[in-house]
Scaffold this motif. Structure first.
Motif, mmCIF file in Angstrom:
data_model
loop_
_atom_site.group_PDB
_atom_site.id
_atom_site.type_symbol
_atom_site.label_atom_id
_atom_site.label_comp_id
_atom_site.label_asym_id
_atom_site.label_seq_id
_atom_site.Cartn_x
_atom_site.Cartn_y
_atom_site.Cartn_z
ATOM 1 N N SER A 46 39.930 -19.176 6.645
ATOM 2 C CA SER A 46 41.244 -18.679 7.063
ATOM 3 C C SER A 46 41.252 -18.291 8.540
ATOM 4 N N GLU A 50 43.617 -19.742 11.585
ATOM 5 C CA GLU A 50 44.381 -18.891 12.508
ATOM 6 C C GLU A 50 44.077 -19.242 13.964
ATOM 7 N N ARG A 62 39.211 -25.013 2.559
ATOM 8 C CA ARG A 62 39.767 -23.881 1.826
ATOM 9 C C ARG A 62 40.453 -24.360 0.543
#
Length: 80
Positions: A46, A50, A62
């Motif tokens: 994650s 970002e 993911r």
């Protein structure tokens, strides 16, 4: 992958920026995943997203991890 691999990727994070940092987080996520540290792997994937949302790799990793968790959950429920 081992704890040494995680340490190596973590050390690279201190000097990395942009895409290089995203790659390090993605690699660290893979190392955590291999060691069974699912929460840490998801966190690193994650973070990579970002930092550089233009890269497909962390999204795919993911997704596959969530898919594995879902299949594991479904398998456990079907064996009860």
């Amino acid at each position: 992958m081992t704890i040494a691999a995680v340490a190596d990727y973590t050390a690279k994070l201190g000097s990395a920026a942009g895409t290089e940092s995203a790659l390090s987080h993605e690699s660290c996520g893979g190392a955590y995943r291999a060691m069974g540290e699912i929460a840490k792997a998801l966190e690193d994937y994650s973070t990579a997203i970002e930092i550089d949302p233009s890269r497909a790799g962390p999204f795919g990793n993911r997704y596959r991890l969530y898919e594995e968790l879902w299949q594991s959950r479904t398998w456990r429920c079907s064996t009860i």
